[in-house]
Design a protein around this motif. Structure first.
Motif, PDB file in Angstrom:
ATOM      1  N   GLY A 124      -8.083 -10.991   4.981  1.00 24.04           N
ATOM      2  CA  GLY A 124      -7.436  -9.721   5.293  1.00 24.04           C
ATOM      3  C   GLY A 124      -5.927  -9.842   5.323  1.00 24.04           C
ATOM      4  N   ALA A 125      -5.426 -10.964   5.834  1.00 21.40           N
ATOM      5  CA  ALA A 125      -3.980 -11.186   5.858  1.00 21.40           C
ATOM      6  C   ALA A 125      -3.427 -11.329   4.439  1.00 21.40           C
ATOM      7  N   ILE A 126      -4.195 -11.974   3.557  1.00 17.57           N
ATOM      8  CA  ILE A 126      -3.771 -12.080   2.153  1.00 17.57           C
ATOM      9  C   ILE A 126      -3.686 -10.696   1.524  1.00 17.57           C
ATOM     10  N   PHE A 127      -4.637  -9.843   1.843  1.00 14.90           N
ATOM     11  CA  PHE A 127      -4.612  -8.472   1.320  1.00 14.90           C
ATOM     12  C   PHE A 127      -3.351  -7.743   1.767  1.00 14.90           C
ATOM     13  N   ILE A 128      -3.013  -7.862   3.045  1.00 18.58           N
ATOM     14  CA  ILE A 128      -1.803  -7.214   3.555  1.00 18.58           C
ATOM     15  C   ILE A 128      -0.571  -7.778   2.864  1.00 18.58           C
ATOM     16  N   GLY A 129      -0.532  -9.097   2.677  1.00 22.37           N
ATOM     17  CA  GLY A 129       0.597  -9.701   1.971  1.00 22.37           C
ATOM     18  C   GLY A 129       0.722  -9.184   0.551  1.00 22.37           C
ATOM     19  N   GLY A 130      -0.419  -9.023  -0.124  1.00 20.63           N
ATOM     20  CA  GLY A 130      -0.395  -8.470  -1.476  1.00 20.63           C
ATOM     21  C   GLY A 130       0.087  -7.040  -1.502  1.00 20.63           C
ATOM     22  N   GLN A 131      -0.281  -6.282  -0.492  1.00 15.47           N
ATOM     23  CA  GLN A 131       0.154  -4.894  -0.430  1.00 15.47           C
ATOM     24  C   GLN A 131       1.666  -4.809  -0.192  1.00 15.47           C
ATOM     25  N   GLU A 134       3.351  -5.543  -3.431  1.00 15.12           N
ATOM     26  CA  GLU A 134       3.265  -4.393  -4.330  1.00 15.12           C
ATOM     27  C   GLU A 134       4.256  -3.309  -3.925  1.00 15.12           C
ATOM     28  N   TYR A 135       4.396  -3.074  -2.630  1.00 16.46           N
ATOM     29  CA  TYR A 135       5.376  -2.095  -2.154  1.00 16.46           C
ATOM     30  C   TYR A 135       6.784  -2.478  -2.608  1.00 16.46           C
ATOM     31  N   ALA A 136       7.136  -3.745  -2.438  1.00 19.57           N
ATOM     32  CA  ALA A 136       8.472  -4.199  -2.810  1.00 19.57           C
ATOM     33  C   ALA A 136       8.709  -4.011  -4.307  1.00 19.57           C
ATOM     34  N   THR A 137       7.679  -4.287  -5.113  1.00 18.69           N
ATOM     35  CA  THR A 137       7.813  -4.123  -6.559  1.00 18.69           C
ATOM     36  C   THR A 137       8.001  -2.660  -6.933  1.00 18.69           C
ATOM     37  N   GLY A 151       5.462   9.437  -4.437  1.00 20.10           N
ATOM     38  CA  GLY A 151       5.790   8.316  -3.574  1.00 20.10           C
ATOM     39  C   GLY A 151       5.370   8.568  -2.136  1.00 20.10           C
ATOM     40  N   SER A 152       5.592   9.788  -1.664  1.00 16.53           N
ATOM     41  CA  SER A 152       5.206  10.120  -0.285  1.00 16.53           C
ATOM     42  C   SER A 152       3.700  10.006  -0.094  1.00 16.53           C
ATOM     43  N   VAL A 153       2.940  10.570  -1.030  1.00 20.76           N
ATOM     44  CA  VAL A 153       1.484  10.543  -0.911  1.00 20.76           C
ATOM     45  C   VAL A 153       0.956   9.115  -1.050  1.00 20.76           C
ATOM     46  N   PHE A 154       1.506   8.365  -1.982  1.00 20.95           N
ATOM     47  CA  PHE A 154       1.041   6.997  -2.208  1.00 20.95           C
ATOM     48  C   PHE A 154       1.237   6.138  -0.969  1.00 20.95           C
ATOM     49  N   TYR A 155       2.411   6.187  -0.390  1.00 26.21           N
ATOM     50  CA  TYR A 155       2.701   5.331   0.759  1.00 26.21           C
ATOM     51  C   TYR A 155       1.998   5.810   2.030  1.00 26.21           C
ATOM     52  N   LEU A 156       1.793   7.115   2.149  1.00 26.66           N
ATOM     53  CA  LEU A 156       1.082   7.617   3.331  1.00 26.66           C
ATOM     54  C   LEU A 156      -0.382   7.180   3.306  1.00 26.66           C
ATOM     55  N   THR A 157      -1.028   7.350   2.161  1.00 27.88           N
ATOM     56  CA  THR A 157      -2.450   6.993   2.092  1.00 27.88           C
ATOM     57  C   THR A 157      -2.668   5.485   2.200  1.00 27.88           C
ATOM     58  N   THR A 158      -1.963   4.728   1.388  1.00 31.38           N
ATOM     59  CA  THR A 158      -2.148   3.271   1.421  1.00 31.38           C
ATOM     60  C   THR A 158      -1.536   2.653   2.681  1.00 31.38           C
ATOM     61  N   GLY A 159      -0.455   3.257   3.174  1.00 35.26           N
ATOM     62  CA  GLY A 159       0.187   2.721   4.369  1.00 35.26           C
ATOM     63  C   GLY A 159      -0.672   2.875   5.615  1.00 35.26           C
ATOM     64  N   PHE A 160      -1.278   4.054   5.791  1.00 32.10           N
ATOM     65  CA  PHE A 160      -2.156   4.239   6.943  1.00 32.10           C
ATOM     66  C   PHE A 160      -3.363   3.318   6.848  1.00 32.10           C
ATOM     67  N   HIS A 161      -3.851   3.114   5.641  1.00 33.42           N
ATOM     68  CA  HIS A 161      -4.949   2.169   5.492  1.00 33.42           C
ATOM     69  C   HIS A 161      -4.496   0.752   5.854  1.00 33.42           C
ATOM     70  N   GLY A 162      -3.291   0.389   5.419  1.00 32.24           N
ATOM     71  CA  GLY A 162      -2.768  -0.928   5.763  1.00 32.24           C
ATOM     72  C   GLY A 162      -2.650  -1.128   7.265  1.00 32.24           C
ATOM     73  N   LEU A 163      -2.273  -0.078   7.981  1.00 34.25           N
ATOM     74  CA  LEU A 163      -2.206  -0.168   9.444  1.00 34.25           C
ATOM     75  C   LEU A 163      -3.594  -0.395  10.038  1.00 34.25           C
TER      76      LEU A 163
END
Length: 218
Positions: A124-131, A134-137, A151-163
């Protein structure tokens, strides 16, 4: 006595009435599932937001989705799905009250709950690191949370999941810590570990849906 008008005697056996056994559901598990239902509604709202905004500005979607790294995201998704498998292997050990390994570290068949949950945490930590990578890229390519609607929709959906994934990692550590702290691994510790597995499986399923929508359907 005899058959000539005599009084016959019979022994009466008094048996206690049989009561059906009522198996009540575990209140902790039921409460946890109800809470997960509320989380499902939250992510359903995020999906609805994604599809609504996408239908309004489809040209933006066609332009911005070209910047997504599909194969990298697929590999990262595979890691998260694999963590769900290792988590379930830990649940099997918890159900049999086997908290820690009984053999060598390389003997996976002898692993207990703790070892499988440690591995799930690492994946799970590797997944977060990969995310994060990807954000930085994407930010370097001009896709930021404040750049446009996509950009707003992408980061909101994937970001809340990352949390939520980060919350699951903390839960893994709590299970491991509670297992070490318990004088005897019992029913309560097993139920706690199982509830955390429900949460982790839920997070994984949500990500599979997000991956399909964002990276495949685009």
């Amino acid at each position: 006595m005899g058959n000539n008008g005599g009084v016959s005697t019979a022994t009466a056996s008094h048996t206690a009435p049989v009561h059906p056994v009522v198996n009540r559901p575990n209140t902790t598990t039921v409460g946890f599932i109800v809470w997960l239902s509320s989380e499902l509604m939250f992510f359903a709202a995020l999906f609805a937001m994604y599809f609504t905004i996408r239908s309004v500005v489809p040209d933006m979607w066609a332009q911005e989705t070209e910047k997504l790294a599909f194969w990298f995201a697929l590999g990262n998704t595979s890691i998260l799905v694999l963590s769900s498998v290792t988590c379930q292997l830990g649940v099997f050990k918890a159900e049999h009250f086997k908290p820690r390994r009984t053999g060598g570290l390389l003997n996976l068949g002898k692993w207990g709950l703790v070892e499988w949950y440690y591995l799930s945490f690492v994946l799970g930590a590797i997944f977060i690191g990969g995310q994060v990578f990807e954000y930085a890229t994407l930010v370097s390519e001009g896709v930021a949370i404040n750049s446009n609607a996509y950009g707003s929709v992408f980061y909101l959906t994937t970001g809340f999941h990352g949390l939520h994934v980060a919350g699951g990692l903390i839960a893994f550590l709590l299970v491991i810590g509670r297992t070490y702290a318990a004088k005897k691994f019992g029913h309560r510790e097993a139920v706690f570990a199982i509830c955390v597995s429900y949460y982790w499986h839920f997070v994984d399923v949500v990500w599979v849906g997000l991956f399909a929508v964002i990276y495949i359907l685009q």
